[in-house]
Design an enzyme around this catalytic site. Sequence first.
Site, PDB file in Angstrom:
ATOM      1  N   GLU A  54       2.572   3.720  -4.231  1.00  0.00           N
ATOM      2  CA  GLU A  54       2.009   2.409  -4.585  1.00  0.00           C
ATOM      3  C   GLU A  54       3.036   1.597  -5.381  1.00  0.00           C
ATOM      4  O   GLU A  54       3.232   0.403  -5.128  1.00  0.00           O
ATOM      5  CB  GLU A  54       0.719   2.562  -5.393  1.00  0.00           C
ATOM      6  CG  GLU A  54      -0.426   3.224  -4.665  1.00  0.00           C
ATOM      7  CD  GLU A  54      -1.127   2.368  -3.628  1.00  0.00           C
ATOM      8  OE1 GLU A  54      -0.745   1.194  -3.428  1.00  0.00           O
ATOM      9  OE2 GLU A  54      -2.074   2.876  -2.993  1.00  0.00           O
ATOM     10  N   ASP A  94      -4.229  -2.484  -3.350  1.00  0.00           N
ATOM     11  CA  ASP A  94      -5.499  -1.783  -3.524  1.00  0.00           C
ATOM     12  C   ASP A  94      -5.379  -0.701  -4.598  1.00  0.00           C
ATOM     13  O   ASP A  94      -6.282   0.098  -4.781  1.00  0.00           O
ATOM     14  CB  ASP A  94      -6.004  -1.213  -2.201  1.00  0.00           C
ATOM     15  CG  ASP A  94      -5.101  -0.148  -1.609  1.00  0.00           C
ATOM     16  OD1 ASP A  94      -4.113   0.266  -2.258  1.00  0.00           O
ATOM     17  OD2 ASP A  94      -5.367   0.277  -0.464  1.00  0.00           O
ATOM     18  N   ASP A 152       0.850  -1.185   0.000  1.00  0.00           N
ATOM     19  CA  ASP A 152       0.000   0.000   0.000  1.00  0.00           C
ATOM     20  C   ASP A 152       0.886   1.235   0.000  1.00  0.00           C
ATOM     21  O   ASP A 152       2.009   1.211   0.503  1.00  0.00           O
ATOM     22  CB  ASP A 152      -0.936   0.033   1.208  1.00  0.00           C
ATOM     23  CG  ASP A 152      -2.134   0.971   1.005  1.00  0.00           C
ATOM     24  OD1 ASP A 152      -2.391   1.381  -0.148  1.00  0.00           O
ATOM     25  OD2 ASP A 152      -2.799   1.301   1.991  1.00  0.00           O
ATOM     26  N   GLY A 153       0.370   2.290  -0.591  1.00  0.00           N
ATOM     27  CA  GLY A 153       1.023   3.585  -0.580  1.00  0.00           C
ATOM     28  C   GLY A 153       0.082   4.606   0.026  1.00  0.00           C
ATOM     29  O   GLY A 153      -1.137   4.432  -0.009  1.00  0.00           O
ATOM     30  N   HIS A 188      -9.163  -0.309   2.699  1.00  0.00           N
ATOM     31  CA  HIS A 188      -9.936   0.098   3.876  1.00  0.00           C
ATOM     32  C   HIS A 188     -11.212  -0.732   4.026  1.00  0.00           C
ATOM     33  O   HIS A 188     -12.261  -0.222   4.393  1.00  0.00           O
ATOM     34  CB  HIS A 188     -10.259   1.595   3.817  1.00  0.00           C
ATOM     35  CG  HIS A 188      -9.049   2.433   3.553  1.00  0.00           C
ATOM     36  ND1 HIS A 188      -8.085   2.663   4.524  1.00  0.00           N
ATOM     37  CD2 HIS A 188      -8.618   3.051   2.430  1.00  0.00           C
ATOM     38  CE1 HIS A 188      -7.131   3.415   3.997  1.00  0.00           C
ATOM     39  NE2 HIS A 188      -7.419   3.653   2.738  1.00  0.00           N
ATOM     40  N   ASP A 231      -1.320  -0.309   5.029  1.00  0.00           N
ATOM     41  CA  ASP A 231      -1.779   1.078   5.102  1.00  0.00           C
ATOM     42  C   ASP A 231      -1.207   1.760   6.336  1.00  0.00           C
ATOM     43  O   ASP A 231      -0.707   2.890   6.258  1.00  0.00           O
ATOM     44  CB  ASP A 231      -3.313   1.129   5.126  1.00  0.00           C
ATOM     45  CG  ASP A 231      -3.825   2.552   5.214  1.00  0.00           C
ATOM     46  OD1 ASP A 231      -3.640   3.308   4.237  1.00  0.00           O
ATOM     47  OD2 ASP A 231      -4.394   2.919   6.262  1.00  0.00           O
TER      48      ASP A 231
END
Length: 157
Positions: free
Chosen positions: A53, A75, A10-11, A130, A140
């Site tokens: 990302e 994501d 995740d970024g 999320h 995250d």
Amino acid sequence: MKPEVYIYTDGACSGNPGVGGYGTILVFTDSNGIKHEKEFSEGYQYTTNNQMELMAVIVGFEALKQPCSVTVYSDSKYVVDAFNNNWIEGWIKKGWKTASKTPVKNVELWQRLLRVKENHDVKFIWVKGHAGHEYNERCDTLAVNAGKKDNLKTEIV
């Protein structure tokens, strides 16, 4: 048979561009059935969400020491669709231009990702962010916290 590795990524970015970070978790189960996890994160003073990302995926591949069968969970539709919808092949054929003939953003990072993934069998899977996915939530948290640290990097290298 290649070892099977899962890379979760995740970024995050506060402002886009702005301060940001990435989070990556590698998961591997050895021949004795023992599960191993390794976390990576880094923060940057000035970046974009898409750059973070990409860095999350790149760092995961750079940590691999031998050719593996890799499943990347992200994501980021930007990252996942680039491979699953063959955008990247089109960009390369067009000299790193999009379908609308504009330059592809983050070319250096895309090229770096292509280099580090080339010796692996790779599958990209999109996960809803999320939404309670354990590893995505952990990534995250790593990414957000990385962007809050002191001594953030100034350049993505």
